[in-house]
Write an enzyme that holds these catalytic residues in place. Structure first.
Site, PDB file in Angstrom:
ATOM      1  N   GLY A  69       3.576  -8.429   5.018  1.00  0.00           N
ATOM      2  CA  GLY A  69       2.353  -7.800   4.519  1.00  0.00           C
ATOM      3  C   GLY A  69       2.035  -8.179   3.085  1.00  0.00           C
ATOM      4  CB  THR A  70       4.143  -8.372   0.047  1.00  0.00           C
ATOM      5  OG1 THR A  70       4.639  -7.039   0.220  1.00  0.00           O
ATOM      6  CG2 THR A  70       3.955  -8.666  -1.427  1.00  0.00           C
ATOM      7  CG  ASN A 149       1.479   3.099   2.594  1.00  0.00           C
ATOM      8  OD1 ASN A 149       0.303   2.904   2.265  1.00  0.00           O
ATOM      9  ND2 ASN A 149       2.434   3.235   1.708  1.00  0.00           N
ATOM     10  CB  CYS A 319      11.863   4.505  -3.710  1.00  0.00           C
ATOM     11  SG  CYS A 319      13.447   5.163  -4.105  1.00  0.00           S
TER      12      CYS A 319
HETATM   13  C1  LIG Z   1      -0.036  -0.534   3.909  1.00  0.00           C
HETATM   14  C2  LIG Z   1       1.028  -1.526   3.566  1.00  0.00           C
HETATM   15  N1  LIG Z   1       0.686  -2.742   3.082  1.00  0.00           N
HETATM   16  C3  LIG Z   1       1.593  -3.665   2.774  1.00  0.00           C
HETATM   17  C4  LIG Z   1       2.947  -3.420   2.897  1.00  0.00           C
HETATM   18  C5  LIG Z   1       3.939  -4.485   2.540  1.00  0.00           C
HETATM   19  O1  LIG Z   1       4.454  -5.099   3.692  1.00  0.00           O
HETATM   20  P1  LIG Z   1       5.790  -5.979   3.662  1.00  0.00           P
HETATM   21  O2  LIG Z   1       6.927  -5.026   3.574  1.00  0.00           O
HETATM   22  O3  LIG Z   1       5.803  -6.725   4.954  1.00  0.00           O
HETATM   23  O4  LIG Z   1       5.692  -6.896   2.514  1.00  0.00           O
HETATM   24  C6  LIG Z   1       3.364  -2.161   3.364  1.00  0.00           C
HETATM   25  C7  LIG Z   1       4.805  -1.842   3.461  1.00  0.00           C
HETATM   26  O5  LIG Z   1       5.227  -0.737   3.159  1.00  0.00           O
HETATM   27  C8  LIG Z   1       2.384  -1.195   3.716  1.00  0.00           C
HETATM   28  O6  LIG Z   1       2.723   0.006   4.195  1.00  0.00           O
END
Ligand SMILES: Cc1ncc(COP(=O)(O)O)c(C=O)c1O
Length: 371
Positions: A69-70, A149, A319
């Site tokens: 996601g990042t 989230n 955290c």
């Molecule tokens: C809404 C949202 N975006 C992005 C991320 C980041 O994803 P990743 O852990 O795959 O980098 C998260 C992870 O907690 C998330 O909840």
């Protein structure tokens, strides 16, 4: 041990583990190599991309495999904005985004002179009208999440997509918490970029994808020609296979899973009946995340007490080095002075959880809070 922190990460599904194991054992070639082993891996990569495109109702050329996601968020936001800064330098986002959206935007503001409008929720709600009113001639990107989230709150994606129909701004959606839980067809929703992460939907960690309607964005990683030259680096084929197997499995059970999780949440709340608690919620909610507060109780101590009982939940907020930060989402929902910031915890449920686990959580909580 009871695991109720599925918004942080999920256990891998048997479908994902078995698909990955097979690839790790049998298909270890580099998909870019031209020999037989490479061709075998390349064929598998083409097939899995096609399968994922089918699940999203799109074409394979719109799928870019990433590390999660990042990376997907950073690629879409930074890659698009840097390429198109001649069209304008204004971005719209919301105050309840994940840091993986807020930070790349902040980077563009600080290093490249972009301007950002951060929409604050009104009565725990972000509306398409807010986006409409914030649009400027020089807006080039709107970035909102699909589902939050920390609270499970849904944003009006289709409505925002419509608002942007006749505007130059592209729409990026961080769908990390929604993919696999509700059906998402980006092309029908007017989405230009969509980020997803496998470990949030029972796939492996460190892999994800970016749906991109266009290849008109700068690459984030430079090197090889992989992913249409948009993401250099040998593709992590076993992880990609595991991700798509997990998603396929999720989507095949999407309705029963949704109903089961809804039922698990109801069981928990029924068991909590009569106790002193409140919910932190928006208007539209996913049942997978329940943010609940207990007047007069410190959330960090609650977490520790539950941990001692073998129950893993979280506050939902970031955290850092073991220190829980105050939630910027609850702050945006209820104000920085709200006691909710220090009294609330996040229970994030998966269809693999059981009624008994929900009852045990409620009973343990009631014991701790004395209610
Ligand atoms: C809404 C949202 N975006 C992005 C991320 C980041 O994803 P990743 O852990 O795959 O980098 C998260 C992870 O907690 C998330 O909840």
């Amino acid at each position: 041990m009871i695991y109720l922190d599925n918004a942080a990460t999920t256990p891998m599904s048997p479908a994902a583990i078995s698909a990955m194991t097979q690839v790790m054992q049998e298909t270890y070639g580099n998909p870019s190599s031209i020999h037989g082993h490479g061709r075998q891996a390349g064929k598998l990569l083409r097939e899995v991309r096609q399968e994922l495109a089918r699940l999203l109702g799109t074409k394979p050329q719109h799928i870019f495999f990433t590390s999660g996601g990042t990376e997907s968020n950073n690629t879409a936001i930074i890659g698009y904005c840097l390429r198109h800064q001649d069209r304008g330098k204004h971005i719209i986002t919301t105050a309840i985004e994940h840091h993986a959206v807020l930070e790349p935007i902040e980077y563009l503001v600080e290093k490249f002179g972009f301007e950002v409008t951060i929409l604050e929720p009104e009565n725990q709600e972000i509306t398409a009208d807010q986006v409409k009113n914030a649009l400027r001639e020089d807006t080039i990107l709107v970035s909102t999440m699909y589902a939050n989230n920390e609270t499970g709150t849904l944003l009006p994606i289709a409505e925002i997509g419509k608002v942007l129909n006749d505007h130059q701004a592209v729409y990026h959606v961080d769908a990390v918490q929604a993919v696999g839980k509700i059906e998402i067809l980006p092309e029908e929703l007017g989405i230009d970029f969509l980020s997803a992460s496998a470990h949030k939907f029972y796939g492996p960690k460190g892999v994800g994808f970016l749906y991109a309607a266009t290849t008109d964005f700068d690459s984030y990683l430079h090197g090889g020609d992989q992913e249409q030259k948009k993401r250099a680096g040998t593709e992590n084929l076993p992880a990609i296979i595991g991700m798509v197997a997990a998603l396929k499995d999720d989507l095949e059970h999407i309705e029963p899973n949704f109903e089961k999780v809804q039922k698990l949440q109801e069981t928990f709340l029924a068991e909590m009946d009569g106790s002193n608690y409140y919910l932190n919620q928006g208007k539209e909610q996913l049942p997978y995340v329940l943010n609940i507060g207990f007047p007069g109780q410190r959330n960090d101590l609650l977490l520790l007490r539950l941990d001692l009982e073998g129950i893993s939940i979280s506050t939902g907020s970031a955290c850092t080095a073991g220190v829980v930060q105050v939630s910027h989402v609850l702050q945006a929902f209820y104000g920085e002075d709200s006691p909710r910031l220090h009294e609330s915890v996040r229970v994030s449920i998966s269809p693999q959880n059981t009624e008994q686990e929900m009852i045990t959580l409620a009973k343990t909580l009631k014991n701790i809070i004395g209610g």
